[in-house]
Design a protein around this motif. Structure first.
Motif, PDB file in Angstrom:
ATOM      1  N   GLU A 154      12.607   8.638   4.251  1.00 26.57           N
ATOM      2  CA  GLU A 154      12.244   7.303   4.736  1.00 26.57           C
ATOM      3  C   GLU A 154      10.909   7.287   5.463  1.00 26.57           C
ATOM      4  N   HIS A 155      10.631   8.321   6.242  1.00 28.40           N
ATOM      5  CA  HIS A 155       9.375   8.363   6.999  1.00 28.40           C
ATOM      6  C   HIS A 155       8.363   9.319   6.375  1.00 28.40           C
ATOM      7  N   ALA A 156       8.663   9.814   5.199  1.00 26.60           N
ATOM      8  CA  ALA A 156       7.737  10.731   4.527  1.00 26.60           C
ATOM      9  C   ALA A 156       6.505   9.966   4.052  1.00 26.60           C
ATOM     10  N   PRO A 157       5.351  10.604   4.097  1.00 29.39           N
ATOM     11  CA  PRO A 157       4.151   9.930   3.604  1.00 29.39           C
ATOM     12  C   PRO A 157       4.201   9.778   2.085  1.00 29.39           C
ATOM     13  N   VAL A 158       3.519   8.771   1.605  1.00 25.68           N
ATOM     14  CA  VAL A 158       3.374   8.568   0.169  1.00 25.68           C
ATOM     15  C   VAL A 158       2.270   9.493  -0.319  1.00 25.68           C
ATOM     16  N   THR A 159       2.515  10.196  -1.427  1.00 25.94           N
ATOM     17  CA  THR A 159       1.461  10.989  -2.049  1.00 25.94           C
ATOM     18  C   THR A 159       1.241  10.485  -3.471  1.00 25.94           C
ATOM     19  N   LYS A 164      -2.103  13.940  -3.495  1.00 27.30           N
ATOM     20  CA  LYS A 164      -3.104  13.621  -2.471  1.00 27.30           C
ATOM     21  C   LYS A 164      -2.669  12.385  -1.699  1.00 27.30           C
ATOM     22  N   SER A 165      -3.414  12.072  -0.659  1.00 27.16           N
ATOM     23  CA  SER A 165      -3.171  10.813   0.031  1.00 27.16           C
ATOM     24  C   SER A 165      -3.550   9.680  -0.922  1.00 27.16           C
ATOM     25  N   PRO A 166      -2.948   8.503  -0.763  1.00 30.90           N
ATOM     26  CA  PRO A 166      -3.302   7.388  -1.647  1.00 30.90           C
ATOM     27  C   PRO A 166      -4.802   7.077  -1.641  1.00 30.90           C
ATOM     28  N   ALA A 167      -5.433   7.106  -0.471  1.00 35.63           N
ATOM     29  CA  ALA A 167      -6.866   6.809  -0.397  1.00 35.63           C
ATOM     30  C   ALA A 167      -7.686   7.842  -1.176  1.00 35.63           C
ATOM     31  N   ALA A 168      -7.330   9.117  -1.038  1.00 36.69           N
ATOM     32  CA  ALA A 168      -8.053  10.171  -1.759  1.00 36.69           C
ATOM     33  C   ALA A 168      -7.869  10.047  -3.267  1.00 36.69           C
ATOM     34  N   ALA A 169      -6.753   9.449  -3.691  1.00 37.04           N
ATOM     35  CA  ALA A 169      -6.486   9.265  -5.120  1.00 37.04           C
ATOM     36  C   ALA A 169      -7.090   7.960  -5.665  1.00 37.04           C
ATOM     37  N   GLY A 170      -7.702   7.161  -4.791  1.00 36.49           N
ATOM     38  CA  GLY A 170      -8.372   5.948  -5.240  1.00 36.49           C
ATOM     39  C   GLY A 170      -7.545   4.677  -5.140  1.00 36.49           C
ATOM     40  N   LEU A 171      -6.398   4.729  -4.472  1.00 39.28           N
ATOM     41  CA  LEU A 171      -5.591   3.532  -4.276  1.00 39.28           C
ATOM     42  C   LEU A 171      -5.992   2.868  -2.969  1.00 39.28           C
ATOM     43  N   ARG A 172      -5.989   1.556  -2.985  1.00 39.76           N
ATOM     44  CA  ARG A 172      -6.329   0.796  -1.787  1.00 39.76           C
ATOM     45  C   ARG A 172      -5.043   0.339  -1.123  1.00 39.76           C
ATOM     46  N   GLY A 183      -4.642   2.364 -13.447  1.00 41.56           N
ATOM     47  CA  GLY A 183      -4.752   3.731 -13.922  1.00 41.56           C
ATOM     48  C   GLY A 183      -3.385   4.356 -14.108  1.00 41.56           C
ATOM     49  N   GLU A 184      -3.344   5.688 -14.173  1.00 37.10           N
ATOM     50  CA  GLU A 184      -2.092   6.426 -14.304  1.00 37.10           C
ATOM     51  C   GLU A 184      -1.959   7.368 -13.128  1.00 37.10           C
ATOM     52  N   TYR A 185      -0.820   7.305 -12.450  1.00 30.12           N
ATOM     53  CA  TYR A 185      -0.599   8.101 -11.256  1.00 30.12           C
ATOM     54  C   TYR A 185       0.832   8.600 -11.191  1.00 30.12           C
ATOM     55  N   ARG A 186       1.018   9.697 -10.456  1.00 26.33           N
ATOM     56  CA  ARG A 186       2.347  10.218 -10.130  1.00 26.33           C
ATOM     57  C   ARG A 186       2.503  10.083  -8.616  1.00 26.33           C
ATOM     58  N   ILE A 187       3.458   9.269  -8.207  1.00 24.84           N
ATOM     59  CA  ILE A 187       3.684   8.943  -6.811  1.00 24.84           C
ATOM     60  C   ILE A 187       4.927   9.656  -6.327  1.00 24.84           C
ATOM     61  N   VAL A 200      -0.106  -4.211  -7.859  1.00 27.39           N
ATOM     62  CA  VAL A 200       0.296  -3.973  -6.484  1.00 27.39           C
ATOM     63  C   VAL A 200       1.573  -3.163  -6.565  1.00 27.39           C
ATOM     64  N   LEU A 201       1.541  -2.016  -5.959  1.00 26.88           N
ATOM     65  CA  LEU A 201       2.621  -1.041  -6.016  1.00 26.88           C
ATOM     66  C   LEU A 201       3.324  -1.021  -4.666  1.00 26.88           C
ATOM     67  N   ARG A 202       4.635  -1.175  -4.666  1.00 27.10           N
ATOM     68  CA  ARG A 202       5.433  -1.090  -3.436  1.00 27.10           C
ATOM     69  C   ARG A 202       6.284   0.164  -3.531  1.00 27.10           C
ATOM     70  N   VAL A 203       6.016   1.122  -2.652  1.00 27.23           N
ATOM     71  CA  VAL A 203       6.735   2.392  -2.661  1.00 27.23           C
ATOM     72  C   VAL A 203       7.828   2.319  -1.595  1.00 27.23           C
ATOM     73  N   PRO A 204       9.072   2.150  -2.010  1.00 29.75           N
ATOM     74  CA  PRO A 204      10.143   2.017  -1.022  1.00 29.75           C
ATOM     75  C   PRO A 204      10.497   3.350  -0.368  1.00 29.75           C
ATOM     76  N   ALA A 205      11.060   3.251   0.826  1.00 31.49           N
ATOM     77  CA  ALA A 205      11.554   4.435   1.514  1.00 31.49           C
ATOM     78  C   ALA A 205      12.868   4.853   0.868  1.00 31.49           C
ATOM     79  N   VAL A 206      13.095   6.167   0.799  1.00 28.01           N
ATOM     80  CA  VAL A 206      14.292   6.695   0.153  1.00 28.01           C
ATOM     81  C   VAL A 206      14.990   7.655   1.097  1.00 28.01           C
ATOM     82  N   GLY A 207      16.213   7.343   1.483  1.00 30.54           N
ATOM     83  CA  GLY A 207      17.065   8.251   2.249  1.00 30.54           C
ATOM     84  C   GLY A 207      16.346   9.118   3.252  1.00 30.54           C
ATOM     85  N   ALA A 208      16.463  10.430   3.078  1.00 29.48           N
ATOM     86  CA  ALA A 208      15.885  11.402   4.008  1.00 29.48           C
ATOM     87  C   ALA A 208      14.361  11.311   4.064  1.00 29.48           C
TER      88      ALA A 208
END
Length: 111
Positions: A75-80, A84-92, A105-109, A65-73
């Motif tokens: 904060e509202h940016a989408p996670v890639t 790709k979008s997380p769903a397109a990359a196979g993450l639930r 697996g191995e991913y670059r977030i 389970v991966l928690r991607v925290p918001a960072v400064g500027a």
């Protein structure tokens, strides 16, 4: 630790791993590799110009389970994930727009 690798105490033997980088520490980067019975778990992250770049590796046979925290500027940016979008990359995605995902697996977030 700062790299953010933790075993879930309810799932022995690293069946489930929780990943959350310690960006709130003020440190600009951290990297760790944990040798589990199923293989190496890696968390390698950095923050630059208000954006998170994070490489994670979770071997087969382990769920994470991966928690991607918001960072400064960003904060509202989408996670890639791998650009790709997380769903397109196979993450639930878990529980709405909170930056939590289940995967192996191995991913670059980025955020």
């Amino acid at each position: 630790g700062l790299a953010g690798i933790r075993a879930d105490p309810d799932h022995p033997g690293y069946e489930l791993v929780l990943l959350r980088p310690g960006i709130e520490s003020g440190v600009a980067a951290a990297k760790a590799e944990l040798r589990s019975p199923r293989g190496a778990i890696v968390s390698d992250w950095s923050v630059a110009d208000g954006h998170l770049a994070w490489r994670v590796v979770v071997p087969a046979g382990i769920r994470a389970v991966l928690r991607v925290p918001a960072v400064g500027a960003a904060e509202h940016a989408p996670v890639t994930v791998d650009g790709k979008s997380p769903a397109a990359a196979g993450l639930r995605e878990l529980g709405g727009d909170n930056g939590e995902f289940a995967f192996a697996g191995e991913y670059r977030i980025a955020r």
